[in-house]
Design an enzyme around this catalytic site. Structure first.
Site, PDB file in Angstrom:
ATOM      1  N   ALA A   1      31.201 -24.644-105.165  1.00  0.00           N
ATOM      2  CA  ALA A   1      31.595 -23.237-105.257  1.00  0.00           C
ATOM      3  C   ALA A   1      32.697 -22.923-104.246  1.00  0.00           C
ATOM      4  CB  ALA A   1      30.388 -22.358-104.970  1.00  0.00           C
TER       5      ALA A   1
ATOM      6  N   GLY B   1      28.007 -27.141-106.270  1.00  0.00           N
ATOM      7  CA  GLY B   1      28.241 -26.788-107.673  1.00  0.00           C
ATOM      8  C   GLY B   1      28.982 -27.886-108.423  1.00  0.00           C
TER       9      GLY B   1
ATOM     10  N   GLU C   1      26.394 -30.145-109.517  1.00  0.00           N
ATOM     11  CA  GLU C   1      25.622 -29.503-110.595  1.00  0.00           C
ATOM     12  C   GLU C   1      26.351 -29.630-111.924  1.00  0.00           C
ATOM     13  OE1 GLU C   1      25.103 -25.825-108.397  1.00  0.00           O
ATOM     14  OE2 GLU C   1      22.933 -26.077-108.512  1.00  0.00           O
TER      15      GLU C   1
ATOM     16  N   GLU D   1      24.557 -27.284 -99.760  1.00  0.00           N
ATOM     17  CA  GLU D   1      24.286 -25.833 -99.709  1.00  0.00           C
ATOM     18  C   GLU D   1      23.432 -25.436 -98.523  1.00  0.00           C
ATOM     19  OE1 GLU D   1      24.443 -27.615-102.393  1.00  0.00           O
ATOM     20  OE2 GLU D   1      25.129 -26.450-104.109  1.00  0.00           O
TER      21      GLU D   1
HETATM   22  N1  CAA Z   1      35.336 -23.686-101.013  1.00  0.00           N
HETATM   23  C1  CAA Z   1      36.493 -23.233-100.522  1.00  0.00           C
HETATM   24  N2  CAA Z   1      37.285 -23.952 -99.711  1.00  0.00           N
HETATM   25  C2  CAA Z   1      36.864 -25.182 -99.391  1.00  0.00           C
HETATM   26  C3  CAA Z   1      35.674 -25.726 -99.875  1.00  0.00           C
HETATM   27  C4  CAA Z   1      34.890 -24.927-100.725  1.00  0.00           C
HETATM   28  N3  CAA Z   1      33.753 -25.365-101.264  1.00  0.00           N
HETATM   29  N4  CAA Z   1      35.527 -26.971 -99.367  1.00  0.00           N
HETATM   30  C5  CAA Z   1      36.606 -27.194 -98.608  1.00  0.00           C
HETATM   31  N5  CAA Z   1      37.418 -26.122 -98.626  1.00  0.00           N
HETATM   32  C6  CAA Z   1      38.725 -25.971 -97.975  1.00  0.00           C
HETATM   33  C7  CAA Z   1      38.616 -25.959 -96.457  1.00  0.00           C
HETATM   34  O1  CAA Z   1      38.350 -24.666 -95.985  1.00  0.00           O
HETATM   35  C8  CAA Z   1      39.990 -26.458 -96.069  1.00  0.00           C
HETATM   36  O2  CAA Z   1      40.864 -25.373 -96.227  1.00  0.00           O
HETATM   37  P1  CAA Z   1      42.080 -25.163 -95.227  1.00  0.00           P
HETATM   38  O3  CAA Z   1      42.953 -26.359 -95.387  1.00  0.00           O
HETATM   39  O4  CAA Z   1      42.690 -23.883 -95.657  1.00  0.00           O
HETATM   40  O5  CAA Z   1      41.470 -25.093 -93.857  1.00  0.00           O
HETATM   41  C9  CAA Z   1      40.330 -27.466 -97.162  1.00  0.00           C
HETATM   42  O6  CAA Z   1      39.480 -27.142 -98.259  1.00  0.00           O
HETATM   43  C10 CAA Z   1      40.095 -28.902 -96.780  1.00  0.00           C
HETATM   44  O7  CAA Z   1      38.773 -29.009 -96.261  1.00  0.00           O
HETATM   45  P2  CAA Z   1      38.448 -29.904 -94.987  1.00  0.00           P
HETATM   46  O8  CAA Z   1      39.406 -29.606 -93.896  1.00  0.00           O
HETATM   47  O9  CAA Z   1      37.006 -29.755 -94.710  1.00  0.00           O
HETATM   48  O10 CAA Z   1      38.787 -31.365 -95.559  1.00  0.00           O
HETATM   49  P3  CAA Z   1      37.983 -32.713 -95.434  1.00  0.00           P
HETATM   50  O11 CAA Z   1      38.739 -33.700 -96.251  1.00  0.00           O
HETATM   51  O12 CAA Z   1      37.677 -33.016 -94.019  1.00  0.00           O
HETATM   52  O13 CAA Z   1      36.553 -32.447 -96.163  1.00  0.00           O
HETATM   53  C11 CAA Z   1      35.056 -31.722 -97.884  1.00  0.00           C
HETATM   54  C12 CAA Z   1      36.499 -32.147 -97.523  1.00  0.00           C
HETATM   55  C13 CAA Z   1      34.113 -32.921 -97.683  1.00  0.00           C
HETATM   56  C14 CAA Z   1      35.045 -31.294 -99.313  1.00  0.00           C
HETATM   57  C15 CAA Z   1      34.597 -30.581 -96.944  1.00  0.00           C
HETATM   58  O14 CAA Z   1      35.594 -29.569 -96.955  1.00  0.00           O
HETATM   59  C16 CAA Z   1      33.306 -29.932 -97.319  1.00  0.00           C
HETATM   60  O15 CAA Z   1      32.259 -30.414 -96.950  1.00  0.00           O
HETATM   61  N6  CAA Z   1      33.373 -28.789 -98.040  1.00  0.00           N
HETATM   62  C17 CAA Z   1      32.228 -27.975 -98.301  1.00  0.00           C
HETATM   63  C18 CAA Z   1      31.488 -28.469 -99.482  1.00  0.00           C
HETATM   64  C19 CAA Z   1      30.303 -27.569 -99.756  1.00  0.00           C
HETATM   65  O16 CAA Z   1      29.587 -27.149 -98.880  1.00  0.00           O
HETATM   66  N7  CAA Z   1      30.083 -27.312-101.053  1.00  0.00           N
HETATM   67  C20 CAA Z   1      29.005 -26.507-101.501  1.00  0.00           C
HETATM   68  C21 CAA Z   1      29.495 -25.130-101.777  1.00  0.00           C
HETATM   69  S1  CAA Z   1      28.152 -24.095-102.236  1.00  0.00           S
HETATM   70  C22 CAA Z   1      27.862 -24.480-103.838  1.00  0.00           C
HETATM   71  O17 CAA Z   1      28.577 -25.204-104.444  1.00  0.00           O
HETATM   72  C23 CAA Z   1      26.626 -23.906-104.426  1.00  0.00           C
HETATM   73  C24 CAA Z   1      26.794 -22.907-105.438  1.00  0.00           C
HETATM   74  O18 CAA Z   1      27.489 -23.039-106.384  1.00  0.00           O
HETATM   75  C25 CAA Z   1      26.009 -21.706-105.338  1.00  0.00           C
END
Ligand code: CAA
Ligand code: NAI
Length: 727
Positions: free
Chosen positions: A61, A102, A105, A125
Site C-alpha cells: 500500500a 498489499g 496480498e 504491516e
Molecule cells: N508506500 C509509499 N512509499 C514507499 C513505500 C510504500 N509502501 N515503500 C517505500 N516507499 C518510498 C520511500 O519512502 C522512499 O521514498 P523517498 O525516496 O521519497 O524517500 C522510496 O520509496 C525508497 O524507499 P527506501 O529508501 O526504503 O528504499 P530501500 O530500497 O532501502 O527499501 C523497501 C525498499 C524494502 C520497499 C522499503 O522501502 C520498505 O520496506 N517499504 C515499506 C514496505 C511496507 O511496509 N509495505 C507494507 C505497506 S502496508 C500494506 O501494504 C498493507 C495494506 O495494504 C493495508
C-alpha cells in the site's frame, strides 16, 4: 499507471508501475482493476501475468496515503485480490525485487507465483501498526500453514525467495528473466482447472495444537512489544483463520484493521517509517549533502579492541562480507576476543543454516586476529573500540595516522568524547569520524555518525553508506559531549538514580518504564552496558567531580545534585552483567537473569539515613514523567544546540538504538502527541521541587515552541531562527 499489453501468445502482461517501489496508490489499484477487466473480457487473452516495473513487484500500500480517510486501505485491494483469484483465466505473479504487504496480498490472489532468486516477500504491516487487511491473514495460512504464517505476519520479516519456495509461498524460483518465465508458465497452465489454486477455497493447514500455538505467541508478543496493539491483532486475525470459514475470517480481519487504524499507533509507526527515510538524506549547513557527496567503497576493515563493542562490530562487518582484521592489546585479550567473536559468528552461521542458506560460513567476511598495527596499512577503514579514555584513544589515533594509507577512514566508537580532540593528533583530521554503534553491535540497527569539525563530506557519506551496508540506519549528529543519543539517556539515567535515592525500588522503576514500552528499564540497561563503561564516561567528561570516600560521599556537587551510587558500585568492581553483579545480581558473570539484591536495598536505606534524604512516595506516573520528560527536555536542548538536524533524527536514534517503543513514534513525537504545553508544565513542576537538578529546567526552545502555540513537529526547526547548526 498500469500498462496492459497484449502479447502474441495469448498472454496479457499487466505491469504495476508507480516509481520507485510500485506502491499501491488508489490510482494504481484503479488502473490494475481496469486492466484486469480488459484482459478478462478480451477473448484473445487466455492467461495473465502480473508483474512490476523497475525490477520490483510492489512494496504494498502507498503509505503516503495513510491518514487520508477517503483513501483508507483495505476494501479496494481486497476486491482486486478476489478478482484476480476469481479470474477464469490463470493469473501468474512474476515477483522481482519485493512483494510486500498489499503487494504480497496481490500475489496471493494470483493462481501461481514465480520469484526471482533475489526477490523478497513479507508482511511488514506489523511495523506500521496495522495488519495485512486485504486477505493476507486469511490466504497465507491456507497456503503455508498457521505456524509459518504466524511467524511472518507477527515479525514482519522479509523472506528471501529461496525460503519462500521452501515454505510454498512461491511455486518456482528463477535466476533469469522472471516475466519471461512467468509467461512460459502462464501458457503451460492455460485451460487447466484453477480450483486448487484459489487460496480462499482451501482449508487452513493447522496442527492440532494451533490454538495453543496462538496463545503462546500472544504471551510472547505482549512481553516483547509491550503495549503494541498490532502484533496482538495479527494473532487474533490468524485465530479467526483457524476458527472461522474464509468469509467470516475476512470480516474479522477488517474489524481488527479498523480498530487498529483508529488508534494512535499506526500514525506513530508511519511517522517512524518516514523519519528513517528522512535521516538518510543528510545535508550540511554548507549545502553539501547526500546528493552532492559520494561514498568510497569499503572492501576491508579493521577493529581495534575486542571488548563488549568491538566483538559485535567485527561480527557486523563479517556479516556484511567485509573482511576484518581484529586487533587487541595483548595475547590474553586477543585470545578472549577471538573466542567471543568466533562464538558470535558461530551463532550467525547457525541462524543462516536455519534459514536454509547453504555454505553459510563462506558467506561471512573473513576475520584475522592480530596484535600488529603494521597489518592495518592497507585497510579501507579502521574502527577503534578501546576503553573510553581520551589519552588512550589519542595514542591509538597517532599510531593509525602513521600506519594507515592516507585514504583510510579512521573511526572512533567513543560514547561521547570529543572527535576533534581525537582527530587533532592525526595528520588527516578530515578522515576522522565518530561511528557510534549500539550494544549489541551486531544486532542493533542504529549507527550514530558523528561529524567532527574537519570531517570531510566523503567521510560522512562513507560512514552513512557503511551503516546501510551493515543493515543499519545511520543518523548524522554533531560533536558535543555524549553526542545526541547519550545526552538524552544521561538525563534519564540520572533521574532513575535520583528516584532510588528518594526511596523507590529500582525494580519498580524498571518495571514502570518497561510497562510504558521501553525495551529495558534503566537499571537493567546500565547493567547491560557496563557500569564501568558509564563510570569511565563520567570520569572522562568530568561529570562527577572529585571522588570521595563512602562516609564523606556527598549528594551535591556545588549547587547541583549528584548521586555517587555509580562510583560506589564501581569501586566494589560491580560492573553489571559482565561481573555478575551491578544494580542487580546475576547467576554468573555474563548472566542474563537480573535478580533483586537485598544488600543493595539495605545499603540504600542506610545511605538515605547518612545523607538525610527524605523517603517519599513517588507514584508510577511520576517515575515515568520524571525520567521521560528529563530525556525529552534534553532532546529540545540538543535541537537548540544544533546537534541533531531535526526531531525526526532524535526519534530514529531512540527507536533504533535505545529500545523506545516504535508504536509511540520516538520521544519527540511522543512529546508532540502529549502536547508541548503539558510537557512544559510538568517540567516546571518537577524543577520547582528539584531546583538542584538542571536536567529538569525546561529548555528555552521548548518554551519558545509553547509560546508559538504548540506547532506541529514538522515545523519545529523553523523556529530555531538563524541559530547555527553544529552539523
Ligand atoms: N508506500 C509509499 N512509499 C514507499 C513505500 C510504500 N509502501 N515503500 C517505500 N516507499 C518510498 C520511500 O519512502 C522512499 O521514498 P523517498 O525516496 O521519497 O524517500 C522510496 O520509496 C525508497 O524507499 P527506501 O529508501 O526504503 O528504499 P530501500 O530500497 O532501502 O527499501 C523497501 C525498499 C524494502 C520497499 C522499503 O522501502 C520498505 O520496506 N517499504 C515499506 C514496505 C511496507 O511496509 N509495505 C507494507 C505497506 S502496508 C500494506 O501494504 C498493507 C495494506 O495494504 C493495508
Ligand atoms: P570494553 O572494556 O568491553 O573493551 C575494551 C577493549 O579494548 C578491551 O578488550 C581492551 O583489551 C581493548 N584495548 C584496550 N587498549 C587497547 C589497545 N591499546 N589496543 C587494542 N585494544 C585495546 O569496552 P566496550 O564496552 O567495548 O567499549 C569500547 C568503546 O565503545 C568505549 O569507547 C565505549 O565508551 C564505547 N561504547 C560502549 C558501549 C557499551 O554499551 N558498552 C556502547 C557504545 C559505545
Amino acid at each position: 499507471m498500469a500498462a496492459f499489453r497484449h502479447i502474441s501468445d495469448a498472454v496479457a502482461v499487466i505491469t504495476l508501475s508507480n516509481p520507485p517501489v510500485n506502491a499501491l496508490s488508489s490510482a494504481l489499484l484503479q488502473a490494475v482493476h481496469k486492466a484486469l477487466g480488459e484482459a478478462n473480457e478480451d477473448s484473445a487473452v487466455k492467461a495473465i501475468v502480473l508483474c512490476g516495473d523497475h525490477g520490483k513487484f510492489s512494496a504494498g500500500a502507498d503509505i503516503r496515503e495513510f491518514g487520508q480517510p477517503s483513501k483508507k486501505r483495505g476494501p479496494g485491494l481486497l476486491l482486486l485480490c478476489d478478482l484476480l483469484e476469481g479470474s477464469k483465466k490463470p493469473v501468474v505473479a512474476a515477483i522481482e525485487g519485493v512483494a510486500l504487504g498489499g503487494g504480497l496480498e496481490l500475489a496471493l490472489g494470483c493462481h501461481y507465483r514465480i520469484a526471482h532468486v533475489q526477490a523478497r516477500v513479507g508482511f511488514p504491516e506489523v511495523n506500521l501498526g496495522i495488519l495485512p487487511a486485504a486477505s493476507g491473514t486469511q490466504r497465507l495460512p491456507r497456503l503455508i500453514g498457521i505456524s509459518p504464517a504466524l511467524s511472518m505476519i507477527t515479525t514482519g520479516k522479509f523472506v528471501p525467495a529461496t525460503e519462500a519456495l521452501k515454505l510454498g509461498i512461491v511455486d518456482e524460483v528463477v535466476n533469469e528473466n522472471t516475466v519471461d518465465k512467468a509467461i512460459q508458465l502462464a501458457k503451460k497452465v492455460i485451460d487447466q482447472p484453477l480450483g486448487s489454486r484459489q487460496l480462499s477455497t482451501l482449508p487452513v493447514q493447522c496442527p492440532p495444537n494451533a490454538e495453543a500455538l496462538l496463545d503462546e505467541a500472544l504471551v510472547k508478543v505482549k512481553k516483547q512489544f509491550r503495549g503494541a496493539l498490532s502484533p496482538q491483532a495479527c494473532i487474533e486475525a490468524l485465530r479467526a483463520a483457524v476458527r472461522l470459514p474464509y468469509s467470516e475470517g475476512i470480516k474479522k480481519e477488517k474489524e481488527l484493521f479498523d480498530f487498529l487504524y483508529n488508534t494512535d499507533q499506526p500514525r506513530a509507526q508511519q511517522y517512524a517509517f518516514f523519519a528513517e527515510r528522512k535521516v538518510a538524506k543528510w545535508t550540511l549547513p554548507s549545502g553539501v549533502s547526500w546528493k552532492t557527496a559520494s561514498p568510497q567503497p569499503i572492501r576491508t576493515a579493521a577493529v581495534i579492541g575486542l571488548g563488549t563493542m568491538g566483538r559485535g562490530i567485527v561480527t557486523s562487518l563479517a556479516k556484511a562480507q567485509i573482511p576484518v582484521i581484529a586487533l587487541e592489546q595483548d595475547e590474553k585479550q586477543l585470545d578472549i576476543g577471538r573466542k567471543a567473536v568466533m562464538s558470535l559468528l558461530h551463532r550467525e552461521i547457525l541462524k543462516m543454516e536455519q534459514l536454509g542458506q547453504s555454505a553459510a560460513a563462506s558467506q561471512l567476511g573473513s576475520v584475522q586476529f592480530s596484535l600488529d598495527y603494521g597489518e592495518l596499512r592497507d585497510v579501507d577503514i579502521v574502527i577503534e573500540a578501546v576503553f573510553e579514555n581520551m589519552a588512550l584513544k589519542k595514542e591509538i589515533f597517532r599510531r593509525l595516522s602513521a600506519v594507515c594509507k592516507p585514504e583510510a577512514f579512521l573511526c572512533t566508537n567513543t560514547s561521547g568524547l570529543n572527535i576533534d580532540e581525537i582527530a587533532s593528533v592525526t595528520d588527516k583530521p578530515q578522515m576522522v569520524i565518530g561511528t557510534h554503534f549500539f550494544l549489541p553491535a551486531h544486532t542493533m540497527k542504529l549507527l550514530e555518525v558523528v561529524h567532527g569539525r574537519h570531517t570531510s563530506s566523503t567521510s560522512i557519506y562513507t560512514a552513512m553508506h557503511l551503516a546501510k551496508t551493515l543493515g543499519k540506519i545511520g543518523v548524522l549528529v554533531g560533536n558535543c559531549p555524549l553526542f545526541a543519543g547519550n545526552r538524552l539517556i544521561w538525563q534519564y539515567m540520572q533521574q532513575a538514580i535520583f528516584l532510588i535515592e528518594e526511596g523507590n525500588k529500582l525494580e519498580e522503576i524498571d518495571q514502570a518504564l518497561e510497562d510504558f514500552g521501553i525495551g529495558m528499564g534503566p537499571f537493567r540497561m546500565m547493567d547491560l552496558v557496563g557500569l564501568d563503561v558509564l563510570w569511565k564516561i563520567e570520569t572522562e567528561l568530568g561529570l562527577m567531580g572529585p571522588t570521595l570516600s563512602i562516609e564523606t560521599l556527598a549528594c551535591q556537587r556545588g549547587s547541583k545534585r549528584y548521586s555517587p551510587l555509580l562510583d560506589i558500585l564501581c569501586k566494589k568492581k560491580w560492573f553489571g552483567r559482565k561481573s555478575g553483579q551491578g544494580w542487580y545480581k546475576y547467576e554468573k558473570s555474563e548472566g542474563r537473569n537480573a535478580m533483586s539484591d537485598p544488600w543493595l536495598h539495605n545499603f540504600l536505606s542506610e545511605y538515605r539515613g547518612i545523607h538525610k534524604l527524605k523517603t517519599r512516595f513517588v507514584s508510577q506516573d511520576e517515575v515515568i514523567d520524571r525520567c521521560l520528560y528529563a530525556l525529552i527536555n534534553e532532546g529540545f536542548k540538543v535541537l537548540e544546540d544544533g546537534i541533531a538536524s531535526g526531531p525526526e533524527d532524535i526519534d530514529v536514534i531512540y527507536n533504533n538504538g535505545y529500545g523506545w517503543p516504535k508504536h509511540k513514534g520516538g520521544p519527540m513525537y511522543y512529546a508532540s502527541l502529549v502536547g508541548l504545553p503539558v510537557v512544559l508544565s510538568k517540567l516546571e513542576k518537577y524543577y520547582e521541587t528539584n531546583p538542584d537538578i538542571p536536567g529538569l529546567k525546561p529548555s528555552g526552545f521548548l518554551k519558545k515552541l509553547v509560546a508559538k502555540g504548540n506547532p506541529p513537529l514538522q515545523e519545529w526547526q523553523s523556529y530555531l531562527g538563524s541559530q547555527s547548526s553544529k552539523l
